[in-house]
Each structure stands twice: as C-alpha cells, then as structure tokens.
Design an enzyme around this catalytic site. Structure first.
Site, PDB file in Angstrom:
ATOM      1  N   PHE A   2      12.815  -3.173  -7.499  1.00  0.00           N
ATOM      2  CA  PHE A   2      13.443  -4.385  -6.980  1.00  0.00           C
ATOM      3  C   PHE A   2      13.626  -5.376  -8.127  1.00  0.00           C
ATOM      4  O   PHE A   2      13.177  -5.124  -9.245  1.00  0.00           O
ATOM      5  CB  PHE A   2      12.566  -5.002  -5.879  1.00  0.00           C
ATOM      6  CG  PHE A   2      12.284  -4.054  -4.754  1.00  0.00           C
ATOM      7  CD1 PHE A   2      13.149  -3.952  -3.685  1.00  0.00           C
ATOM      8  CD2 PHE A   2      11.155  -3.248  -4.775  1.00  0.00           C
ATOM      9  CE1 PHE A   2      12.906  -3.061  -2.648  1.00  0.00           C
ATOM     10  CE2 PHE A   2      10.898  -2.357  -3.755  1.00  0.00           C
ATOM     11  CZ  PHE A   2      11.771  -2.253  -2.689  1.00  0.00           C
ATOM     12  N   SER A  40      14.081   1.909   1.315  1.00  0.00           N
ATOM     13  CA  SER A  40      12.986   1.059   0.847  1.00  0.00           C
ATOM     14  C   SER A  40      13.397  -0.404   0.953  1.00  0.00           C
ATOM     15  O   SER A  40      14.490  -0.775   0.534  1.00  0.00           O
ATOM     16  CB  SER A  40      12.655   1.374  -0.615  1.00  0.00           C
ATOM     17  OG  SER A  40      12.123   2.667  -0.730  1.00  0.00           O
ATOM     18  N   CYS A  47       6.732  -2.683  -1.232  1.00  0.00           N
ATOM     19  CA  CYS A  47       7.776  -1.694  -0.971  1.00  0.00           C
ATOM     20  C   CYS A  47       7.385  -0.883   0.253  1.00  0.00           C
ATOM     21  O   CYS A  47       6.389  -0.153   0.240  1.00  0.00           O
ATOM     22  CB  CYS A  47       7.938  -0.781  -2.191  1.00  0.00           C
ATOM     23  SG  CYS A  47       9.195   0.498  -1.943  1.00  0.00           S
ATOM     24  N   THR A  49       8.828   1.568   3.744  1.00  0.00           N
ATOM     25  CA  THR A  49       9.867   2.498   4.165  1.00  0.00           C
ATOM     26  C   THR A  49      10.306   2.194   5.589  1.00  0.00           C
ATOM     27  O   THR A  49       9.470   2.071   6.492  1.00  0.00           O
ATOM     28  CB  THR A  49       9.348   3.949   4.086  1.00  0.00           C
ATOM     29  OG1 THR A  49       8.930   4.194   2.749  1.00  0.00           O
ATOM     30  CG2 THR A  49      10.423   4.945   4.487  1.00  0.00           C
ATOM     31  N   ALA A  63       0.194   1.691   5.943  1.00  0.00           N
ATOM     32  CA  ALA A  63      -0.974   2.559   5.893  1.00  0.00           C
ATOM     33  C   ALA A  63      -2.205   1.738   5.528  1.00  0.00           C
ATOM     34  O   ALA A  63      -2.100   0.606   5.034  1.00  0.00           O
ATOM     35  CB  ALA A  63      -0.746   3.671   4.872  1.00  0.00           C
ATOM     36  N   HIS A 101       4.799  -2.820  -5.768  1.00  0.00           N
ATOM     37  CA  HIS A 101       3.410  -2.389  -5.679  1.00  0.00           C
ATOM     38  C   HIS A 101       2.535  -3.627  -5.846  1.00  0.00           C
ATOM     39  O   HIS A 101       2.278  -4.063  -6.973  1.00  0.00           O
ATOM     40  CB  HIS A 101       3.080  -1.362  -6.761  1.00  0.00           C
ATOM     41  CG  HIS A 101       3.954  -0.160  -6.709  1.00  0.00           C
ATOM     42  ND1 HIS A 101       4.103   0.675  -7.782  1.00  0.00           N
ATOM     43  CD2 HIS A 101       4.736   0.358  -5.728  1.00  0.00           C
ATOM     44  CE1 HIS A 101       4.936   1.654  -7.467  1.00  0.00           C
ATOM     45  NE2 HIS A 101       5.330   1.470  -6.233  1.00  0.00           N
ATOM     46  N   THR A 146       8.820 -17.357 -13.043  1.00  0.00           N
ATOM     47  CA  THR A 146       8.314 -17.504 -14.404  1.00  0.00           C
ATOM     48  C   THR A 146       7.119 -18.442 -14.388  1.00  0.00           C
ATOM     49  O   THR A 146       7.164 -19.496 -13.752  1.00  0.00           O
ATOM     50  CB  THR A 146       9.409 -18.083 -15.323  1.00  0.00           C
ATOM     51  OG1 THR A 146      10.535 -17.200 -15.304  1.00  0.00           O
ATOM     52  CG2 THR A 146       8.909 -18.233 -16.750  1.00  0.00           C
TER      53      THR A 146
END
Length: 195
Positions: A2, A40, A47, A49, A63, A101, A146
């Site tokens: 992304f 995704s 991320c 699904t 999960a 992640h 930033t």
C-alpha cells in the site's frame, strides 16, 4: 503493498466473534469500486482479505494473530476505520511503501490545533524506538506520515486538514489506540547491518 494514502474512512457495521478470530463488516464507497473476492484492503493499516461484499459493505476475517497485534479486539459497531486498496503496479507512489503488517499498537498522547493544521503526538513503543526517526516515515492507522519531531519517548506528526477530514484521525483523542507500522526500509537496513 500500500502507499498509506487513505481513500476513505469506512464504518464498522457488524462485529462477530468467531472461533479463532473475529469477523468485521465494513461500510464503504470508494474501495468497493471494482472490488473482488480475495482482494487485499488496508483496514486502519492492517492488510486484510475480502471474504464477501455487496454494494455497500465488505467483510473481512481477523485471525487470532491479527487480533494480538492490533486493537481490532476492541473495535465496535459504529467505529471509523481507514481504507485503502492495494497498490497497482502501474500506480503512482504518493506516500511510502506500507506493507499492511501492523508492528504494534501505540497511543495518542496529545492533539493540538496549529493554525489550520494539526499536530498529533504519539508514544514511541520501546521495542520500536530505533525505527522512529526525525523526518522518517511511519504509517499510523494506515496513514503515511512523516515524523516532524522525535522526542525522548514520543514523536509528533503534522496533519493537514484534508488528511484529518478523510481519515479517522479526526476522532482520535489522547489515550486512543493507533496501529503503528514502521518504515520497512529501516528494518532492512538494520538486518543488513546485523549480518
């Protein structure tokens, strides 16, 4: 992959705790355009699904590992989440490389209005201290930002009105949780130096 350029804020419409995880149904507009089963989507920086979708919502499963690294275990119906579709190979990279992640959860320390802009201050989780650098990139709830100033135990980012309006930052207050993904390039540099 992304970019951290959030397309829109979606609303959590349903939360169902299943064996081994949690299922969220999220209302959206922009990210539904051309959506496919198995696509995704970055949901506040994670991320996930797409398992099902219709004209107004899409469904994702979290999960147990995802629930352990995120604050999705406390998300409720009506909560706002940031949404971004995965980067196409032929698209412009306006933010920075965001993997989706989530590294950890941090929290908002302070929110200050500065003229027309905003400053948000966040705690630096001890295990990620080395990855948060002055003028470096971070993803907070999936937003590419930033680091404007790095303090001893906190860091500050400047947020323009458009980013605040398009994302869930407008509803964040001191003490609220935020997903943190540090710059993946910093992780690779550290790994190369360790070898």
């Amino acid at each position: 992959m992304f970019t951290g350029i959030v397309a829109e804020s979606g609303e959590v419409r349903e939360v169902v705790d299943d064996e081994g995880g949690r299922r969220l149904t999220i209302a959206a507009d922009e990210v539904l355009d051309g959506l496919d089963h198995g696509a995704s989507v970055s949901v506040s920086g994670a991320c996930l699904t797409v398992e099902a979708f219709d004209d107004e919502t899409f469904e994702v499963f979290l999960a147990s590992e995802t629930l352990e690294k995120t604050y999705f275990d406390v998300v409720e119906v009506g909560d706002s989440v940031n949404l971004e579709r995965a980067l196409r190979a032929d698209a412009r990279l306006d933010g920075h490389f965001v993997q989706g992640h989530v590294d950890t959860v941090t929290e908002v320390v302070d929110v200050r209005e500065v003229g027309e802009d905003w400053e948000y201050e966040f705690a630096v989780p001890e295990a990620y201290d080395a990855y948060v650098a002055d003028k470096g990139s971070v993803a907070l709830d999936g937003i590419s930002l930033t680091v404007a100033e790095r303090g001893e135990e906190t860091f500050t980012v400047a947020v323009i009105p458009t980013t605040r309006e398009l994302t869930n930052l407008s509803g964040k207050e001191p003490g609220d949780p935020v997903h943190l993904e540090v710059d993946v390039l910093a992780k690779y540099v550290e790994r190369m130096l360790d070898d």
